[in-house]
Design a protein around this motif. Structure first.
Motif, PDB file in Angstrom:
ATOM      1  N   GLU A  23       0.839  -1.194   0.000  1.00  0.00           N
ATOM      2  CA  GLU A  23       0.000   0.000   0.000  1.00  0.00           C
ATOM      3  C   GLU A  23       0.876   1.246   0.000  1.00  0.00           C
ATOM      4  N   VAL A  24       0.707   2.069  -1.019  1.00  0.00           N
ATOM      5  CA  VAL A  24       1.418   3.340  -1.121  1.00  0.00           C
ATOM      6  C   VAL A  24       0.410   4.444  -0.841  1.00  0.00           C
ATOM      7  N   ARG A  25       0.735   5.310   0.110  1.00  0.00           N
ATOM      8  CA  ARG A  25      -0.202   6.358   0.508  1.00  0.00           C
ATOM      9  C   ARG A  25       0.486   7.718   0.530  1.00  0.00           C
ATOM     10  N   ASP A  26      -0.019   8.631  -0.307  1.00  0.00           N
ATOM     11  CA  ASP A  26       0.437  10.027  -0.325  1.00  0.00           C
ATOM     12  C   ASP A  26       1.959  10.137  -0.406  1.00  0.00           C
ATOM     13  N   LEU A  27       2.573   9.301  -1.225  1.00  0.00           N
ATOM     14  CA  LEU A  27       4.029   9.272  -1.333  1.00  0.00           C
ATOM     15  C   LEU A  27       4.539  10.535  -2.023  1.00  0.00           C
ATOM     16  N   CYS A  28       5.519  11.189  -1.407  1.00  0.00           N
ATOM     17  CA  CYS A  28       6.146  12.388  -1.969  1.00  0.00           C
ATOM     18  C   CYS A  28       7.666  12.199  -1.952  1.00  0.00           C
ATOM     19  N   THR A  29       8.277  12.317  -3.109  1.00  0.00           N
ATOM     20  CA  THR A  29       9.731  12.214  -3.225  1.00  0.00           C
ATOM     21  C   THR A  29      10.237  13.424  -3.985  1.00  0.00           C
ATOM     22  N   GLU A  30      11.216  14.117  -3.426  1.00  0.00           N
ATOM     23  CA  GLU A  30      11.695  15.339  -4.048  1.00  0.00           C
ATOM     24  C   GLU A  30      13.213  15.327  -4.183  1.00  0.00           C
ATOM     25  N   PHE A  31      13.683  16.154  -5.116  1.00  0.00           N
ATOM     26  CA  PHE A  31      15.113  16.272  -5.381  1.00  0.00           C
ATOM     27  C   PHE A  31      15.516  17.732  -5.326  1.00  0.00           C
ATOM     28  N   ARG A  32      16.645  17.992  -4.687  1.00  0.00           N
ATOM     29  CA  ARG A  32      17.188  19.348  -4.623  1.00  0.00           C
ATOM     30  C   ARG A  32      18.113  19.549  -5.822  1.00  0.00           C
ATOM     31  N   ASP A  77      20.368  10.071  -1.213  1.00  0.00           N
ATOM     32  CA  ASP A  77      20.212  11.254  -0.362  1.00  0.00           C
ATOM     33  C   ASP A  77      21.589  11.706   0.127  1.00  0.00           C
ATOM     34  N   PRO A  78      22.084  12.891  -0.323  1.00  0.00           N
ATOM     35  CA  PRO A  78      21.474  13.794  -1.302  1.00  0.00           C
ATOM     36  C   PRO A  78      21.640  13.257  -2.715  1.00  0.00           C
ATOM     37  N   PRO A  79      20.883  13.836  -3.676  1.00  0.00           N
ATOM     38  CA  PRO A  79      20.048  15.048  -3.623  1.00  0.00           C
ATOM     39  C   PRO A  79      18.576  14.758  -3.339  1.00  0.00           C
ATOM     40  N   GLY A  80      18.190  13.473  -3.275  1.00  0.00           N
ATOM     41  CA  GLY A  80      16.777  13.148  -3.135  1.00  0.00           C
ATOM     42  C   GLY A  80      16.396  12.784  -1.715  1.00  0.00           C
ATOM     43  N   ARG A  81      15.107  12.773  -1.460  1.00  0.00           N
ATOM     44  CA  ARG A  81      14.594  12.308  -0.169  1.00  0.00           C
ATOM     45  C   ARG A  81      13.108  12.044  -0.287  1.00  0.00           C
ATOM     46  N   ILE A  82      12.618  11.127   0.530  1.00  0.00           N
ATOM     47  CA  ILE A  82      11.176  10.904   0.634  1.00  0.00           C
ATOM     48  C   ILE A  82      10.637  11.933   1.617  1.00  0.00           C
ATOM     49  N   ALA A  83       9.837  12.855   1.106  1.00  0.00           N
ATOM     50  CA  ALA A  83       9.394  13.996   1.900  1.00  0.00           C
ATOM     51  C   ALA A  83       8.092  13.736   2.656  1.00  0.00           C
ATOM     52  N   GLY A  84       7.398  12.650   2.323  1.00  0.00           N
ATOM     53  CA  GLY A  84       6.145  12.378   3.008  1.00  0.00           C
ATOM     54  C   GLY A  84       5.493  11.119   2.493  1.00  0.00           C
ATOM     55  N   GLY A  85       4.443  10.679   3.195  1.00  0.00           N
ATOM     56  CA  GLY A  85       3.696   9.498   2.787  1.00  0.00           C
ATOM     57  C   GLY A  85       4.242   8.217   3.385  1.00  0.00           C
ATOM     58  N   SER A  86       3.666   7.105   2.972  1.00  0.00           N
ATOM     59  CA  SER A  86       4.053   5.804   3.521  1.00  0.00           C
ATOM     60  C   SER A  86       3.999   4.734   2.440  1.00  0.00           C
ATOM     61  N   VAL A  87       4.792   3.685   2.650  1.00  0.00           N
ATOM     62  CA  VAL A  87       4.781   2.498   1.807  1.00  0.00           C
ATOM     63  C   VAL A  87       4.676   1.304   2.750  1.00  0.00           C
ATOM     64  N   THR A  88       3.504   0.703   2.827  1.00  0.00           N
ATOM     65  CA  THR A  88       3.250  -0.343   3.814  1.00  0.00           C
ATOM     66  C   THR A  88       3.332  -1.722   3.179  1.00  0.00           C
ATOM     67  N   TYR A  89       4.177  -2.565   3.765  1.00  0.00           N
ATOM     68  CA  TYR A  89       4.323  -3.957   3.335  1.00  0.00           C
ATOM     69  C   TYR A  89       4.465  -4.815   4.589  1.00  0.00           C
ATOM     70  N   GLY A  90       3.648  -5.848   4.685  1.00  0.00           N
ATOM     71  CA  GLY A  90       3.718  -6.723   5.847  1.00  0.00           C
ATOM     72  C   GLY A  90       3.506  -6.010   7.160  1.00  0.00           C
ATOM     73  N   GLY A  91       2.668  -4.970   7.140  1.00  0.00           N
ATOM     74  CA  GLY A  91       2.374  -4.234   8.362  1.00  0.00           C
ATOM     75  C   GLY A  91       3.427  -3.223   8.764  1.00  0.00           C
ATOM     76  N   ARG A  92       4.476  -3.064   7.948  1.00  0.00           N
ATOM     77  CA  ARG A  92       5.548  -2.122   8.268  1.00  0.00           C
ATOM     78  C   ARG A  92       5.638  -1.035   7.201  1.00  0.00           C
ATOM     79  N   ASP A  93       5.946   0.182   7.629  1.00  0.00           N
ATOM     80  CA  ASP A  93       6.149   1.298   6.719  1.00  0.00           C
ATOM     81  C   ASP A  93       7.602   1.265   6.250  1.00  0.00           C
ATOM     82  N   LEU A  94       7.802   0.936   4.974  1.00  0.00           N
ATOM     83  CA  LEU A  94       9.159   0.782   4.461  1.00  0.00           C
ATOM     84  C   LEU A  94       9.942   2.087   4.490  1.00  0.00           C
TER      85      LEU A  94
END
Length: 352
Positions: A23-32, A77-94
């Motif tokens: 389950e991917v929820r509101d995933l945000c990934t950004e690069f500087r 990281d750098p230059p990228g990072r996951i800025a928000g949201g979740s990735v759920t697998y097996g009950g854990r947020d990756l």
């Protein structure tokens, strides 16, 4: 894959599906960057169900590959990072796991076929070394057992003389054979989730068909769920159960493959389908010029106001230029982010 078939209009009731595996929820990934911060993935949500093939489609720059790398925890990281949201697998947020925990999952429970086989393998290590490393790490097999298993996996992907070729290096293989090696590595530990990033890019149609068949076999024999990233709508029609369409970092449409091809609800999806070649009688092109979507995907650091597709869309109005459309259900399980979904006529055809 270039012939056409008619798809009947499906009923509007969503089919019963197994429980989500991912389950991917509101995933945000950004690069500087020097030009500013660009959000390559901007609030994307979707689920991958058990035994399902989910296609993620869109032009280059739409955020497909960054989404997959975010799921795998491979954003530099750098230059990228996951800025928000979740990735759920097996009950854990990756997104909250440390590198050690992610390494236990990668290649074991969640595997990925990378986009460029010519550059994804280490040129100074033998194929055997690169295949057995993951097998030994995740299964505890001895070196001899791992080599035997690697040979069997190479046979499954139709690599000739696998015992001999274990000792060879990537430069001694063709692009198609390296892609098979990548699939063999990904399948070695029978992952529960397989992410395939453009697995048939730059391959001839015969090898492409064989690779797609291998992926179907994996699902049939292990029950794996597959996330297929591609820009080839013909592959989507042949392989997918559901489709997510991405544009400029956002999800703009989602639905069952039958719905997407028969009744696209977003002009961008309609444009992707219209750009497909159609064969006429006697194998000749059917007399119409290929359509194209005018313009290009906008720079992530200079996105337009309102709908991100508005400057390329024939249906664009002042409202589209000023207000970003919400992502909402249009019919049943078929959703889109467009102010003018009701103005799109059914296509009633798909390429396969």
């Amino acid at each position: 894959m270039s012939a056409t078939k008619s798809i009947e209009a499906p009923n509007d009731e969503p089919a019963t599906r197994p429980a989500p595996v991912l389950e991917v929820r509101d995933l945000c990934t950004e690069f500087r960057t020097k030009a500013g911060v660009g959000r390559a993935v901007d609030g994307v949500s979707f689920t991958l169900h058990e035994g399902e093939i989910l296609a993620i489609v869109g032009e280059s720059g739409s955020g497909k590959s960054v989404t997959s790398l975010s799921i795998m925890g491979l954003i530099p990281d750098p230059p990228g990072r996951i800025a928000g949201g979740s990735v759920t697998y097996g009950g854990r947020d990756l997104t909250r796991l440390d590198e050690k925990a992610l390494q236990k999952l990668r290649g074991n429970e969640i595997a990925m076929i990378f986009q460029e086989p010519m550059t994804s393998l280490n040129p100074v290590l033998s194929i055997g070394r690169q295949m057995t490393e993951g097998i030994r790490q995740h299964t505890g097999m001895s070196e001899a057992e791992a080599r035997k298993h690697a040979v069997e996996m190479m046979r499954r992907v139709s690599i000739p003389a696998p015992e001999k070729r274990l000792g060879e290096y990537p430069h001694q293989f063709s692009g198609g054979m390296l892609q098979r090696i990548m699939i063999a590595i990904a399948m070695s530990c029978s992952p529960r989730v397989l992410i395939a990033d453009e697995p048939t890019t730059a391959l001839d149609v015969t090898i492409q068909a064989q690779i797609l068949e291998l992926m179907r076999d994996l699902r049939a024999t292990t029950g794996a769920s597959i996330m297929l990233i591609t820009h080839d709508m013909g592959v989507v029609a042949e392989m997918a159960d559901r489709v997510v369409v991405m544009y400029a970092g956002r999800k703009v449409e989602e639905g069952r493959v039958e719905d997407i091809f028969a009744r696209p609800r977003h002009p961008y999806t309609r444009g992707l389908l219209a750009a497909l070649p159609v064969l006429g009688t006697a194998g000749e092109v059917g007399g119409t010029q290929l359509n194209e979507i005018p313009g290009v995907v906008p720079a992530l650091t200079d996105l337009p106001n309102g709908c991100r597709f508005s400057d390329r869309c024939a249906l664009s109005t002042d409202k589209c230029l000023a207000e970003d459309p919400p992502f909402a259900d249009r019919v049943g399980a078929h959703s889109a982010a467009c102010w003018h979904s009701d103005r799109l006529a059914p296509t009633m055809e798909a390429t396969s």
